[in-house]
Scaffold this active site. Structure first.
Site, PDB file in Angstrom:
ATOM      1  N   CYS A 278     -33.246  60.971  35.891  1.00 35.24           N
ATOM      2  CA  CYS A 278     -32.538  62.261  36.783  1.00 35.24           C
ATOM      3  C   CYS A 278     -30.489  60.994  36.550  1.00 35.24           C
ATOM      4  CB  CYS A 278     -31.461  61.993  38.191  1.00 35.24           C
ATOM      5  SG  CYS A 278     -31.283  63.373  38.878  1.00 35.24           S
TER       6      CYS A 278
ATOM      7  N   GLU B   5     -34.371  70.754  39.704  1.00 32.09           N
ATOM      8  CA  GLU B   5     -32.890  71.433  39.525  1.00 32.09           C
ATOM      9  C   GLU B   5     -32.904  71.881  41.091  1.00 32.09           C
ATOM     10  OE1 GLU B   5     -31.085  69.988  37.638  1.00 32.09           O
ATOM     11  OE2 GLU B   5     -32.501  68.913  36.078  1.00 32.09           O
TER      12      GLU B   5
END
Length: 179
Positions: free
Chosen positions: A109, A153
């Protein structure tokens, strides 16, 4: 496989700085948005522009640019682990309505730049959301890597990082840097 009604065709956006953990916005549940609000359309464009200039990035959520909102973009086109791809798209107020074929996989990430981790995610999902600009409701059915990216997400929009989903410290790794 491409889905023309999903493909992002909005305005060109700005490149925004990406916030990193432990920024408080990353741990807060994002607000639902009015997808027709010009600020939301601008945010969608900014997310796409920021994702496109970030090497290796396949998705970016509003909390990652410091905005507590349920908006994110994804594009896994050309990724070696992608099976189904819908191109570059942005979704608002997403809800996972079906999830199956759970498997572990390695994730990284931009908001946790030094670590990766093994996270169990659904290999097939169906998501309901609305499109920025029009507010048109859409249903996205996908699998494999694109399904993993959407779940990652959607987690950001819910105030979760992949680190919240790893099985334990043994499933977190130092990110490899290739020179």
């Amino acid at each position: 496989m491409s889905d023309p009604e999903l493909e992002w065709a909005g305005p060109e956006g700005r490149v925004l700085p990406v916030v990193t953990a432990p920024a408080s916005v990353l741990g807060a549940v994002g607000e639902e948005v009015d997808p027709t609000d010009p600020e939301v359309v601008r945010l969608a464009a900014d997310l796409v522009s920021t994702m496109r200039v970030s090497p290796g990035c396949v998705g970016l959520a509003a909390p990652q640019v410091g905005v507590g909102a349920q908006v994110f973009c994804v594009d896994v086109t050309g990724h070696p682990k992608a099976a189904t791809t819908h191109g570059t798209f942005v979704l608002c107020n997403p809800k996972i309505i079906e999830a199956s074929r759970w498997r572990p996989g390695r994730e990284g990430c931009m908001s946790v730049p030094d670590l990766t981790g093994d996270v169990k995610r659904a290999g097939r999902i169906v998501v309901e959301a609305v499109l920025p600009g029009t507010g048109e409701p859409v249903t996205v059915a996908t699998d494999a890597f694109e399904a993993r990216a959407l779940q990652h997400e959607i987690d950001h929009c819910a105030g979760k990082l992949f680190l919240d989903r790893v099985a334990g410290a043994h499933a977190i790794y130092q990110r490899k840097v290739y020179l």
